[in-house]
Write an enzyme that holds these catalytic residues in place. Structure first.
Site, PDB file in Angstrom:
ATOM      1  N   HIS A 131       7.619 -11.429  -1.353  1.00  0.00           N
ATOM      2  CA  HIS A 131       7.479 -10.795  -0.044  1.00  0.00           C
ATOM      3  C   HIS A 131       6.622  -9.537  -0.159  1.00  0.00           C
ATOM      4  O   HIS A 131       6.377  -9.029  -1.252  1.00  0.00           O
ATOM      5  CB  HIS A 131       8.852 -10.410   0.526  1.00  0.00           C
ATOM      6  CG  HIS A 131       9.543 -11.532   1.219  1.00  0.00           C
ATOM      7  ND1 HIS A 131      10.379 -12.402   0.566  1.00  0.00           N
ATOM      8  CD2 HIS A 131       9.510 -11.954   2.513  1.00  0.00           C
ATOM      9  CE1 HIS A 131      10.848 -13.299   1.418  1.00  0.00           C
ATOM     10  NE2 HIS A 131      10.335 -13.037   2.605  1.00  0.00           N
ATOM     11  N   LYS A 135       9.427  -4.871   2.334  1.00  0.00           N
ATOM     12  CA  LYS A 135      10.732  -5.506   2.471  1.00  0.00           C
ATOM     13  C   LYS A 135      11.759  -4.750   1.639  1.00  0.00           C
ATOM     14  O   LYS A 135      11.586  -4.565   0.427  1.00  0.00           O
ATOM     15  CB  LYS A 135      10.678  -6.975   2.056  1.00  0.00           C
ATOM     16  CG  LYS A 135      11.987  -7.710   2.330  1.00  0.00           C
ATOM     17  CD  LYS A 135      11.815  -9.211   2.268  1.00  0.00           C
ATOM     18  CE  LYS A 135      13.124  -9.923   2.584  1.00  0.00           C
ATOM     19  NZ  LYS A 135      13.627  -9.588   3.932  1.00  0.00           N
TER      20      LYS A 135
END
Length: 234
Positions: A131, A135
């Protein structure tokens, strides 16, 4: 439909654009403050905030009788409490670790593959998720859902970010600039590897799924998931 956005980061802004394109009205854009002005007028709230704010956001919605779509991850130790509060207030609650149609189909594929592999002891399962660096939680909620799908259909009992012991699934959580989300499940043996993989090209699918879920939950009471929205329950 009047929508309250609880969390107005990149995802919240994409959700806003898609919601307006679909003819809906935004009555609250909540950033980092505790200001809930407009929430009581909402037909539904969509929570894409941060783990530290999610429980307060969801609780406030239930107290005001506003249905909640939650896509925030990293707070799930309080999930059962939120379910109990929703039930107490006769509310409506839908949590999804990922609202993408493709990912929810991937969840089903993952569970089915786990069933098929459950008796093949030569294969060891592991996972990787990648990600963007913004995040905050690791592993991702999507990775946890995938791991639980394997656990529910095999002899594995838990996941870990560390070196896996017997009956543990290792998750390698990576953070790379500008990656919306990539999830892979590997079954490795001495002679071959089976891999299933989902790659998100952007965040549009997550946002659209959240708006579709918000449209679906209107006039409903209870605890739901994307399986209900997409009619994937058997």
């Amino acid at each position: 439909m009047k929508i309250a956005l609880l969390g107005y980061g990149k995802m919240g802004q994409i959700i806003e654009r898609i919601a307006i394109e679909r003819g809906h009205e935004i009555v609250l854009r909540k950033k980092s403050t505790d200001n809930y002005d407009g929430l009581k007028d909402a037909d539904v709230a969509i929570d894409f905030s941060v783990p530290s704010a999610a429980v307060q956001n969801i609780s406030t919605c239930f107290e005001l009788g506003v249905p909640v779509i939650s896509g925030t991850t990293g707070w799930l130790e309080e999930y059962d409490n939120m379910v109990a509060l929703c039930t107490k207030n006769n509310g409506a609650f839908l949590y999804g670790s990922n609202f993408s149609l493709g990912v929810n189909l991937f969840f089903e594929l993952n569970s089915y593959l786990a069933k098929m592999m459950s008796n093949l002891q030569d294969y060891k399962v592991s996972m990787e998720e990648i990600h963007h660096t913004q995040k905050l939680d690791a592993p991702s909620g999507t990775a946890i859902t995938l791991a639980n799908g394997i656990i529910d259909n095999s002899a594995y009992t838990e996941w870990t970010l560390d070196n896996a012991q017997n009956n543990q699934i290792h998750i390698d959580a990576k953070r790379v600039d500008s990656v919306p989300g990539t999830h892979s499940v590997f079954y490795d043996s001495a002679i071959d590897q089976i891999e299933i993989k989902h790659t998100a090209h952007n965040r549009e699918g997550f946002a659209l799924g959240a708006v579709v879920a918000a449209e679906w939950i209107q006039n409903k009471k209870g605890i739901f998931s994307m399986k209900d929205v997409l009619n994937l329950k058997k």
